[in-house]
Motif scaffolding. Structure first.
Motif, mmCIF file in Angstrom:
data_model
loop_
_atom_site.group_PDB
_atom_site.id
_atom_site.type_symbol
_atom_site.label_atom_id
_atom_site.label_comp_id
_atom_site.label_asym_id
_atom_site.label_seq_id
_atom_site.Cartn_x
_atom_site.Cartn_y
_atom_site.Cartn_z
ATOM 1 N N LYS A 1 0.894 -1.080 -0.082
ATOM 2 C CA LYS A 1 -0.156 0.130 -0.118
ATOM 3 C C LYS A 1 0.967 1.370 0.023
ATOM 4 C CE LYS A 1 -2.080 -0.866 3.829
ATOM 5 N NZ LYS A 1 -2.677 -0.478 5.287
ATOM 6 N N SER A 2 0.371 2.102 -0.455
ATOM 7 C CA SER A 2 1.014 3.668 -0.554
ATOM 8 C C SER A 2 1.145 4.153 0.986
ATOM 9 C CB SER A 2 0.208 4.651 -1.466
ATOM 10 O OG SER A 2 0.979 5.721 -1.205
ATOM 11 N N LYS A 3 2.269 5.009 1.084
ATOM 12 C CA LYS A 3 2.477 5.581 2.340
ATOM 13 C C LYS A 3 1.350 6.646 2.398
ATOM 14 C CE LYS A 3 5.996 8.675 4.820
ATOM 15 N NZ LYS A 3 7.329 9.392 4.477
ATOM 16 N N GLN A 4 0.651 7.170 1.365
ATOM 17 C CA GLN A 4 -0.445 8.268 1.684
ATOM 18 C C GLN A 4 -1.569 7.494 2.206
ATOM 19 O OE1 GLN A 4 -0.601 10.966 -1.989
ATOM 20 N NE2 GLN A 4 0.971 9.408 -2.790
ATOM 21 N N VAL A 5 -1.932 6.164 2.093
ATOM 22 C CA VAL A 5 -3.063 5.627 2.729
ATOM 23 C C VAL A 5 -2.971 4.787 3.849
ATOM 24 C CG1 VAL A 5 -4.269 5.599 0.407
ATOM 25 C CG2 VAL A 5 -2.985 3.612 1.205
#
Length: 262
Positions: free
Chosen positions: A9-13
């Protein structure tokens, strides 16, 4: 040769990127503990996780499409679907990369917070290449804070770390279910291609660790709370659960085989 595909998963989520990186690192250590060294690992991500562990068999592939960031206009069900689609895209890209770069015979999907047996690559690499693949039927469940595992023979229904197929066949798992964009429960592909049940316990599904978007604490309680418990249907559900799960002590052998750490 077998290639493990790990969608990240992205760091942003992520709710806690540092915690997620720690979970991912222990998964990577588990994967790279294979007794047969003829394997590769493809990690597909927006941002490369910040970890200290490294291995020559691990390859990172970064993507540039937008991560599934939840907005005020998106409800939780819609957000989960977007996360599933993000995961699915990464799995497909990873499989394509493994086929083109390594000419891999099989790919295995591994979630970024689970543990897998160190015997998997050794088993797969010895098999006849005419076999389309396997589904991991038997596995364990680990809930953070518990000192035991749950044994289940429905592992592939619960966990994404359960699909081992030829890379061209991975496409059959996508967009066939309304909730799971990547439907890891499939045993028959395209109504004709039958997968085999994996012959031993293949993985440990880690739940309620703070980074699961489906099996977090609230959902676990919801999934395990039923109305009319003492009705005929309620008793049937209870009996089904008893048949599907049993307790297993965490032994030294289990820790070694799965590089399992609590």
């Amino acid at each position: 040769m077998l290639t493990f595909i790990v969608p990240v998963k992205s760091k942003q989520v992520s709710k806690d990127w540092s915690k997620f990186c720690s979970l991912f690192e222990r998964t990577l250590i588990s994967i790279c503990s294979q007794t047969d060294t003829n394997y590769k690992v493809v990690v597909v991500c927006h941002e490369i996780p910040e970890i200290s562990f490294s291995h020559d068999n691990v390859h990172y592939m970064t993507v540039d499409f937008e991560p599934p960031i939840k907005t005020a206009q998106i409800n939780e069900d819609e957000a989960n679907k977007l996360r599933e689609i993000d995961k699915g895209k990464k799995l497909q890209l990873g499989a394509q990369f493994a086929k083109e770069r390594f000419d891999t015979d099989y790919v295995m999907t591994v979630d970024s917070d689970d543990f897998i047996s160190n015997r998997i690559a050794g088993f797969v690499n010895k098999q006849n290449r005419t076999i389309p693949g396997w589904y991991v039927k038997n596995g364990y469940i680990f809930m953070k804070g518990k000192k035991f595992l749950l044994k289940t023979y429905k592992f592939n229904y619960l966990c994404g770390s359960s699909v081992i197929v030829k890379p061209d066949l991975l496409r059959h798992f996508f967009d066939v279910d309304s909730i799971l964009y990547f439907d890891h429960r499939l045993k028959v592909l395209n109504e004709t291609i039958k997968l085999r049940a994996f012959p031993f316990y293949g993985g440990i599904y880690s739940i309620a660790n703070g980074e699961n978007h489906l099996m977090h604490g609230k959902n676990i309680k919801k999934f395990n709370t039923h109305k009319d418990l003492f009705s005929i249907e309620g008793v049937k559900r209870l009996l089904a659960k008893i048949r599907n799960y049993s307790l297993k002590l965490i032994t030294k052998r289990t820790k070694q085989e799965f590089s399992f750490t609590i």
